[in-house]
Design an enzyme around this catalytic site. Structure first.
Site, PDB file in Angstrom:
ATOM      1  N   GLU B  59      18.366  57.578  20.774  1.00  0.00           N
ATOM      2  CA  GLU B  59      18.965  58.558  20.539  1.00  0.00           C
ATOM      3  C   GLU B  59      18.109  59.814  19.772  1.00  0.00           C
ATOM      4  O   GLU B  59      17.874  61.057  19.933  1.00  0.00           O
ATOM      5  CB  GLU B  59      20.213  58.660  20.470  1.00  0.00           C
ATOM      6  N   HIS B 128      34.403  55.423  22.210  1.00  0.00           N
ATOM      7  CA  HIS B 128      33.899  55.909  23.638  1.00  0.00           C
ATOM      8  C   HIS B 128      34.776  57.003  24.142  1.00  0.00           C
ATOM      9  O   HIS B 128      34.540  57.603  25.250  1.00  0.00           O
ATOM     10  CB  HIS B 128      33.807  54.873  24.628  1.00  0.00           C
TER      11      HIS B 128
END
Lengths: 288, 314
Positions: B59, B128
């Site tokens: 990322e 999450h």
């Protein structure tokens, strides 16, 4: 090299006046890496650099007046006074920026190379960084991306053995690239190592080499302190023998040459220009 | 007007943006895979094979690659299946994407969209299901938007893609299955504008100011409360950053939304000072205050090194 040395020495001298109110990481001792690599590049090739970026900026053809004005925080600075010493830019010679986060410009430089491939350009990108950058995840992520997309990019590691005051052996299990850590990386990424500057063009940028990462390590030596205009050898963090060995190998030696007067005049003119330039004006954080 | 799901609206925006210019490219983990990021990137790699990329699970590195590509004139759109993954990329987002325009004096720009999905439900867990929009909104130089329905999901994405700055586009995953009216043609919901999702009327008791999926929840709460005679307004922020401070704040917007400039004549005005604090007090208390002593004192201080009066012991 002589010109860069003289410019850096002039900055160190004038820094005491405290009119340049930003940190400076001088390139004295490390000029050869910048000059050697940049001399192989064409104007359309791009270069990115680090907090210790003056030599790279100048070797690529960055404006001297722009550099000195930037240090003085003036509107005429190469980054309009919004950058300071660690954020240099000169798009006229495709010097695409230096930044102050270790390894921060490595993925950025790979992105410049990615854009060139995307647009069908053959321009090269050279990314300069120091030895500690190899310890960052960003280095490994960018290295993988560059070889995955077979980009026209050269990674140049200037290894001066020290991250501020911390020797490489205190940061790495196996600092050498002959075996251990680097070799493991070499197996993983297909890294290639080059030692001789004249062969960069031939070995780093030929099409068949692009599926590997082209990585050039240049051992070098920083003469002055990590940040600032002074010598800090009295802190004894570097072995005196190590220092004297490297000083013997200094590539810039005192000489009498007609260039010297010419360079001195150019430097004086740049300082006069910078000091008499108008103050910076705030630039918006947002583009229109 | 046609009824579409949020995922369809986002997908339609992606197709229309990519058609608009060959400078756009989409990159993200799983973008071209069969699940197509919950359907939002469906069909893109077939329609635009040269503009759509999968990516290594890196990322931070790939965000940096996108910043470089944007500096060189491209317009990247990154897609992340969870916003939580973006924490790896905070260096490149905060130090590069958000600063690129500013730190080189406006000579570069970073037109990039980072789409990131907010998870919720079915035991997504603490890594999450985070709402991190306010954290991104702490960073001058970034823009942060958050759609609440299929209509603004499409319009905000188009506006973000056409913007010349880095825009964090946070999409709650339950917006994907929400349905609503979405025009077929390309349109923008302008960045920087909120919308009143429910008017409070002249008897308004309270206003809910919220964003994303919470707009739906607030609307339902307002509905129940109205039955008991409590009239509520619901404001959908749509844009989290930049926002307008209004006239009541003494600090200038420019000061609040600017990274610190190094030039001494400018850094002098950047930091909150003694007079700034006193001015805010004067305004809050609606009281006349004599600033002359503080002003003289502040003028006597060198602003970019510590002054002895602030060095203790206290």
């Amino acid at each position: 090299m002589l010109r860069i040395r003289m410019i850096e020495e002039a900055i160190a001298k004038k820094y005491q006046e405290q009119k340049m109110r930003c940190p400076v990481h001088l390139s004295i001792g490390q000029e050869a890496a910048a000059v050697g690599v940049c001399s192989t590049l064409k104007p359309e090739d791009k270069v990115v650099s680090t907090h210790r970026g003056h030599a790279h900026y100048l070797a690529k053809g960055g404006s001297l007046k722009g550099l000195i004005s930037e240090l003085y925080g003036k509107k005429t600075g190469c980054s309009k006074g919004m950058g300071g010493s660690m954020h240099l830019l000169d798009l006229s010679c495709n010097f695409y920026g230096s930044t102050s986060i270790v390894a921060g410009t490595i993925p950025y430089g790979v992105g410049l190379a990615f854009a060139d491939k995307f647009k069908g350009s053959n321009a090269k990108t050279v990314i300069f960084f120091g030895d500690a950058a190899v310890e960052q995840g960003a280095f490994h992520e960018a290295a993988n991306f560059a070889s995955l997309h077979e980009l026209n990019v050269l990674f140049v590691c200037e290894n001066n053995d020290y991250s501020c005051y911390t020797h490489i052996t205190k940061r790495r299990k196996r600092p050498g690239h002959q075996d251990g850590e680097f070799k493991l990386i070499a197996e993983g990424h297909g890294l290639l190592y080059f030692c001789s500057l004249p062969s960069i063009e031939h070995i780093a940028f030929t099409a068949e080499r692009r599926s590997y990462l082209s990585f050039l390590e240049i051992p070098t030596f920083r003469h002055l302190e990590h940040c600032g205009p002074n010598n800090d050898d009295h802190l004894a963090y570097r072995d005196p023998e190590y220092i004297s060995e490297w000083r013997k190998r200094d590539q810039v030696v005192a000489c009498q040459h007609s260039w010297i007067a010419e360079i001195e005049a150019e430097i004086n003119e740049a300082f006069v220009f910078a000091e008499s330039s108008p103050d910076a004006q705030l630039v918006s954080a947002y583009a229109d | 007007m046609p009824i579409k799901t949020g995922a369809e609206a986002i997908n339609e925006a992606m197709v229309q943006i990519l058609s608009e210019s060959p400078d756009y490219f989409v990159i993200g983990e799983g973008v071209p895979d069969p699940k197509a990021c919950f359907g939002t990137t469906k069909g893109l790699s077939e329609k635009f094979p040269k503009q759509v990329f999968d990516m290594p699970v890196s990322e931070n590195g790939v965000t940096g690659v996108c910043v470089g590509a944007a500096a060189a004139g491209l317009r990247p759109i990154m897609v992340h299946m969870r916003v939580d993954f973006l924490m790896y990329a905070m260096d490149q987002i905060v130090n590069m994407a958000a600063k690129l325009h500013f730190m080189y004096g406006g000579q570069l720009k970073c037109p990039m969209v980072i789409r990131a999905i907010v998870g919720r439900g079915w035991g997504q867990g603490c890594q999450h299901s985070q709402h991190l929009e306010e954290m991104f909104a702490m960073v001058p130089g970034l823009k942060v938007v958050m759609p609440s329905n299929p209509y603004n999901a499409k319009g905000l994405l188009v506006a973000a893609a056409r913007d010349n700055n880095s825009v964090i586009y946070l999409e709650h995953r339950w917006i994907h299955s929400m349905t609503g009216e979405v025009p077929d043609e390309i349109y923008e919901v302008p960045i920087g504008q909120s919308r009143v999702a429910r008017g409070g009327g002249k008897d308004m008791a309270i206003s809910f100011i919220t964003q994303g999926y919470m707009v739906s929840v607030a609307l339902k709460a307002a509905e129940f409360l109205s039955k008991q005679g409590i009239s509520c307004e619901v404001v959908d922020r749509q844009t989290i950053l930049p926002w307008h401070m209004g006239n009541s704040n003494t600090m200038s917007e420019q000061k609040y939304f600017s990274p610190c400039p190094p030039a001494p004549n400018l850094s002098k005005n950047h930091y909150t000072g003694i007079v700034d604090i006193m001015l805010a007090v004067s305004q809050r208390l609606d009281k006349k205050i004599d600033f002359s002593e503080a002003e003289a004192y502040e003028k006597s201080i060198i602003h970019d090194i510590p002054h002895k009066d602030f060095m203790g012991p206290f």
